[in-house]
Scaffold this active site. Structure first.
Site, mmCIF file in Angstrom:
data_model
loop_
_atom_site.group_PDB
_atom_site.id
_atom_site.type_symbol
_atom_site.label_atom_id
_atom_site.label_comp_id
_atom_site.label_asym_id
_atom_site.label_seq_id
_atom_site.Cartn_x
_atom_site.Cartn_y
_atom_site.Cartn_z
ATOM 1 N N ASP A 158 51.601 42.961 39.541
ATOM 2 C CA ASP A 158 52.230 43.516 38.352
ATOM 3 C C ASP A 158 52.493 42.124 37.270
ATOM 4 O OD1 ASP A 158 55.750 44.566 38.638
ATOM 5 O OD2 ASP A 158 54.460 43.747 37.085
HETATM 6 C C1 GLC Z 1 56.513 44.881 34.123
HETATM 7 C C2 GLC Z 1 56.998 46.456 35.317
HETATM 8 C C3 GLC Z 1 55.726 46.597 35.210
HETATM 9 C C4 GLC Z 1 55.066 46.973 33.925
HETATM 10 C C5 GLC Z 1 54.427 45.890 33.266
HETATM 11 C C6 GLC Z 1 54.203 45.693 32.272
HETATM 12 O O1 GLC Z 1 57.699 43.966 34.716
HETATM 13 O O2 GLC Z 1 57.458 45.583 36.582
HETATM 14 O O3 GLC Z 1 56.622 47.837 35.409
HETATM 15 O O4 GLC Z 1 53.892 47.674 34.114
HETATM 16 O O5 GLC Z 1 54.976 44.570 33.808
HETATM 17 O O6 GLC Z 1 54.982 45.638 31.498
#
Ligand code: GLC
Length: 744
Positions: free
Chosen positions: A265
């Site tokens: 993430d």
């Molecule tokens: C965010 C989310 C994830 C997302 C990523 C990119 O913090 O937790 O679901 O795809 O970052 O935006």
């Protein structure tokens, strides 16, 4: 003759080299087996090139191998539509004018259809939008289990039951990946609340882990063939999920045989050595909070960038993990960016809007409908009064990373106005003021929702208008702002915000022809449930929201959705809260919160059934404008063997006047087991489409897998011999008949 031959030979030699077909390297041959392409490419790459493809080069892209003509990977949010293009190293949108998208219904709505065909349609159409926008990895779908109704991101997920989520995620992944776009199933795992999402260390027993929180991910990998998985922010066993040995090496790649890429993430990576040894393959968003803050252009300093290269060059670590990670990333590139066969997708096509509307139509849940208040009878109707901010507020902007720049979003008010015949006036009053903002990452709704009147004034206006309307419809619920249905924050309680309960109660007194449409991705408290004759759960429906809602309210479509999560009467009726487990305990001298899942396997209806707590509306509940009668469930045998099956059949008749669809549910109980089990567990569902008077059979084939529980001591699934009960019903609290059988 001789002269001629010499001339011909000379001519051949003189041909420019380009005309002589060069043997293409295997990695560039789309017809070559993918594993050969991977090995060939890997053998040509330098150490630096292998490290470079393991981390981001921009906010949403990672490097390819320019020297070899291997393209970079482009990822995009999110699960409900394709995020607008952002600047190279920013969260804010880049201001392109060609990247508006179709906003599809939120995944709670998809789950509420209980129809895997809708999941396939969803994955296929969102996949076409991603492909057209040149994206290789869609950062979704999310399948974290709905453990607490306070979780800000429940709207992005598929409810509280592992079997339902598992059955619904597979076709989404397959439909998406048929477009040459990888699913990135998230957030693996145990990311069941947003509060302290970066610092929560989840503690739970293996039964809950294997029976509740893993099945949807396992199905996405083993049945869906997911090409990537996103590690979650939180910790488990004191290791961050983005580099968690047990979850990534032992379970995901070991037990499940995952051959894809583990993507962190954004900001989920915290340690180079753990990232090397504990299963992370592709690092994104380090030093960001995943939403707004971030360290500029730090890409060479990512954990799997220069620090990793230095460790290899110093001889401190080998290259075995490096080659495994590089192979996985190359495999992902060959499956997506370097596979031209799936075509080039489509964007904002009519078929995509039709899909969004159909999914919305099938996912809306009719919770209550006394006196057949709905569908609205328009004969003789002169005026419909629409009340509430959620009748007009755009919901595709905000909520965190799933926020979109929709090409259009039909509001409930606009949808209703477009659908009623001439002569029927649809009047609107505000009713309450909630969140008047309308901007996210540079995308603005353009709405001016400012209204300085007091709650009393707003209620008085609504009540006065309600008195002489033929129908009153209140649109309320939650929205996508902080502490509502929104990433990176949880709700403060189960109650509706902005004092909506007062408005609803006042309107119920003013007019008996009254319906409440709740727009949310989460359960909400309904203290007024007895005062309101008709209640509709309408989710966040995206671009076609108003059209789907009008389809249902006017009876153009007969509602067939069923709740994918329990609506408790009060927060403490929910296991995560009754046990005092949420939001965990902060460790001394540390930013870590230890959150023990004390309710174990008793999540959602499993808790309500076992503790005998009556819900407001049960998991699997959903009414129709017609009626269905269930016959007796029968089994084709009284005994089944461990490697055999048993077939449960139940006839269902549409005894009403209009065609409709009924989701017939099958639950299994194991009255006598060596370990405690929930009172019953969903192990089958069939959506039958029936004309008035028509009868059809719902047929379920049960295997030993459906009877098993996970035995942590043996670390395996066990189906114990003895009696089992199959319960068939229209909801988890509406069992129509049961049939017993034995596992021999
Ligand atoms: C965010 C989310 C994830 C997302 C990523 C990119 O913090 O937790 O679901 O795809 O970052 O935006």
């Amino acid at each position: 003759m001789k002269k001629l031959t010499i001339l011909a030979l000379a001519a051949a030699i003189a041909l420019p080299m380009s005309a002589v077909p060069k043997k293409r390297p295997v990695y560039l041959d789309p017809e070559a087996p993918i594993e050969q392409r991977v090995e060939d490419a890997l053998s040509r790459m330098t150490l630096e090139e292998k490290v470079r493809i393991l981390h981001a080069q921009s906010k949403f892209s990672s490097a390819g191998v320019p020297r070899l003509g291997i393209p970079e990977l482009w990822t995009t949010d999110g699960p409900h539509g394709i995020r607008p293009e952002v600047l190279w190293d920013e969260w804010d949108q880049a201001g392109w004018t060609n990247d508006s998208c179709v906003a599809f219904p939120a995944l709670t709505c998809l789950a509420a259809t209980w129809n895997p065909d809708m999941a396939d349609l969803y994955g296929r159409t969102i996949g076409e939008e991603a492909r057209y926008r040149g994206k290789d990895v869609l950062l979704g779908p999310g399948v974290n289990i709905y453990r607490t109704p306070l979780n800000g991101r429940n709207f992005e997920y598929m409810g509280e039951d592992p079997y339902l989520a598992a059955k619904m995620v597979v076709p989404y992944v397959q439909g998406l990946q048929d477009n040459g776009v990888a699913a990135c199933v998230k957030h693996y795992a145990l990311n069941n609340n947003e509060v302290n999402r970066h610092t929560t260390n989840v503690i739970l027993d293996d039964r809950a882990l294997y029976e509740i929180y893993l099945p949807a991910f396992k199905a996405a990998v083993q049945d869906g063939g997911a090409w990537s998985i996103m590690g979650a922010y939180n910790l488990y066993n004191d290791e961050h999920l983005c580099h968690n040995r047990r979850m990534l090496n032992d379970i995901l790649k070991g037990e499940w045989g995952f051959d894809g890429v583990v993507i962190s993430d954004w900001g989920g990576t915290h340690d180079t050595r753990q990232a090397i040894t504990n299963g992370l393959d592709l690092e994104f968003g380090s030093w960001t909070n995943g939403l707004s803050a971030g360290t500029r252009n730090a890409y060479d300093n990512y954990y799997l960038a220069k620090p990793y290269l230095d460790l290899i060059k110093s001889g401190e670590v080998g290259t075995e993990e490096l080659d495994d990670k590089a192979r996985r990333v190359l495999r992902l590139i060959f499956r997506t960016a370097m596979d031209s066969r799936p075509g080039y997708g489509a964007l904002c096509a009519d078929e995509h809007y039709d899909a969004a509307r159909r999914i919305g139509d099938e996912g809306i849940v009719l919770l209550k409908n006394d006196n057949a208040t709905l569908p609205l009878k328009l004969d003789g109707t002169k005026k419909i009064l629409v009340v509430g901010e959620n009748a007009v507020k755009m919901m595709t902007v905000g909520g965190g990373s799933s926020s979109l720049k929709a090409q259009h979003e039909i509001s409930p008010l606009d949808g209703l106005r477009a659908a009623v015949p001439a002569g029927v006036e649809v009047e609107y009053v505000r009713g309450y003021v909630g969140d008047v903002t309308g901007e996210y990452n540079g995308v603005t709704t353009g709405q001016d929702l400012k209204d300085d009147r007091s709650a009393d004034e707003l209620i008085a206006e609504a009540v006065a208008k309600a008195k002489d309307a033929d129908y009153v419809i209140f649109f309320g619920g939650l929205n996508k702002s902080d502490h509502q249905d929104c990433e990176d924050s949880d709700r403060a309680g189960l109650e509706l915000p902005y004092d909506q309960d007062r408005v609803i109660s006042a309107l119920a007194k003013a007019n008996p022809n009254f319906a409440v449409v709740n727009i949310s991705g989460n359960a909400v408290a309904m203290p007024w449930v007895k005062e309101v004759p008709a209640i509709v759960q309408a989710w966040f429906l995206g671009s076609e929201a108003g059209n789907s809602i009008a389809d249902i309210l006017l009876g153009k479509v007969n509602p067939s959705g069923k709740l994918p999560m329990t609506f408790p009467v009060a927060l403490n009726d929910n296991g995560a809260h009754a046990t005092g487990s949420y939001p965990g305990v902060k460790r001394d001298n540390s930013d870590i919160w230890d959150l023990e899942y004390k309710e174990g396997i008793l999540v959602g209806y499993r808790w309500h059934d076992t503790k005998k707590i009556k819900p407001l509306f049960a998991f699997g509940h959903g009414l129709s404008y017609t009626d269905f009668a269930y016959g007796k469930a029968t089994a084709d045998a009284t005994d089944m063997t461990a490697d055999g099956t048993i077939t449960i059949t139940v006839p269902v008749t549409n005894t009403g006047k209009v065609a409709g669809e009924e989701v017939v549910q099958l639950y299994i109980s194991d009255p006598k087991s060596s370990l405690p089990r929930p009172a019953k567990e969903l192990k089958g569902f069939k959506k039958l489409s029936l004309k008035p008077g028509e009868t059809a059979n719902a047929v379920f084939t049960i295997t030993a897998d459906d009877l098993s529980f996970f035995d942590p001591a043996k670390h395996e699934w066990v189906a114990e011999k003895g009696k089992f009960v199959a319960s068939v019903g229209a909801a988890s609290d509406d069992i129509k008949s049961t049939v017993n059988f034995n596992l021999k």
